[in-house]
Design a protein around this motif. Sequence first.
Motif, mmCIF file in Angstrom:
data_model
loop_
_atom_site.group_PDB
_atom_site.id
_atom_site.type_symbol
_atom_site.label_atom_id
_atom_site.label_comp_id
_atom_site.label_asym_id
_atom_site.label_seq_id
_atom_site.Cartn_x
_atom_site.Cartn_y
_atom_site.Cartn_z
ATOM 1 N N ALA A 52 29.268 -5.947 29.908
ATOM 2 C CA ALA A 52 28.221 -5.804 29.827
ATOM 3 C C ALA A 52 27.367 -6.235 28.576
ATOM 4 N N ARG A 63 20.288 -1.109 24.870
ATOM 5 C CA ARG A 63 20.693 -0.779 26.552
ATOM 6 C C ARG A 63 21.421 -1.887 27.084
ATOM 7 N N ASN A 64 22.278 -1.483 28.139
ATOM 8 C CA ASN A 64 23.545 -2.852 28.138
ATOM 9 C C ASN A 64 22.862 -2.603 29.732
ATOM 10 N N TYR A 65 23.263 -3.670 29.914
ATOM 11 C CA TYR A 65 23.046 -5.310 31.372
ATOM 12 C C TYR A 65 24.521 -6.121 31.262
ATOM 13 N N THR A 66 24.382 -6.174 32.674
ATOM 14 C CA THR A 66 25.198 -7.299 33.140
ATOM 15 C C THR A 66 24.527 -8.261 33.951
ATOM 16 N N ILE A 79 19.684 -12.635 34.170
ATOM 17 C CA ILE A 79 20.343 -10.919 34.531
ATOM 18 C C ILE A 79 19.498 -10.404 35.447
ATOM 19 N N PHE A 81 17.524 -6.892 37.014
ATOM 20 C CA PHE A 81 17.413 -6.191 35.845
ATOM 21 C C PHE A 81 16.461 -5.406 37.159
ATOM 22 N N THR A 127 20.908 -1.615 40.042
ATOM 23 C CA THR A 127 21.903 -1.403 38.698
ATOM 24 C C THR A 127 22.956 -2.276 39.241
ATOM 25 N N TYR A 228 27.175 3.400 35.320
ATOM 26 C CA TYR A 228 25.584 2.611 34.795
ATOM 27 C C TYR A 228 24.662 3.544 34.075
#
Length: 236
Positions: A52, A63-66, A79, A81, A127, A228
């Motif tokens: 992430a 914030r964490n996102y993959t 990404i 969202f 997510t 998540y």
Amino acid sequence: MISSIPKWMITLFGNKLSPNVTVIEITFLSLQIKKIRFQGDISEWDFSIGYASVIRVSETEFRNYTVAYHNKENGVFDIIFHIHGNGVGSKFIESLKVSDKLFISPPRGKKLYEQNEQQQFFFGDETSLGVAFAILPLLKKNNHQFQFYFELDEENKSVPELLELENYTVFTKNNSFRNEKWLNTLPLFQTQEWNIANFALVGNAKSVQTFRKVLKDKKQGNIYSQGYWLEGKKGL
């Protein structure tokens, strides 16, 4: 997981947290699902499945996102969202426009994919759609037998089709995946074919925890899990 850091850390490390990518394209897959393409120097980034990136969403919030897709040669990545609620992360992502610049860190974290296991099972929610999109080419390239389970809100049920995902089943998001008795009735547990597999569980922390417990009682193989988000928990 990083959710916020004190201002003194921003001051100390500010040169490393300055905007480093630019928004170049925005696509809405539903009213809640927004795919954004970014451009920047990603030549040294590690895009292992499950890693992430940290996005700076306010002066002191992260914030964490993959990452769902990347192309190092062109310096672009996508990404996907999930925008819901009134949290600072959702508000920031909702406000992004083409040409906006922001800070996104190189990916890091926990891997979800073990290529030596022939059978691959993936569970998630909105997510998790980016991870599913990222792993699909690997599953096909390596000739895995695979299937996806998604728990999605009604307005997002068409998104897997729009993403051209394969071998997926969509379930209505109604807390069923927190019910051990109900989980035991799923087709996954009615066959010996999937006794040994690589299981990747991501998304809502309570759903992931319950699904993991049932899997450990019924199946063998690797179980990779990552919550998540969780209701009432900021920045998970």
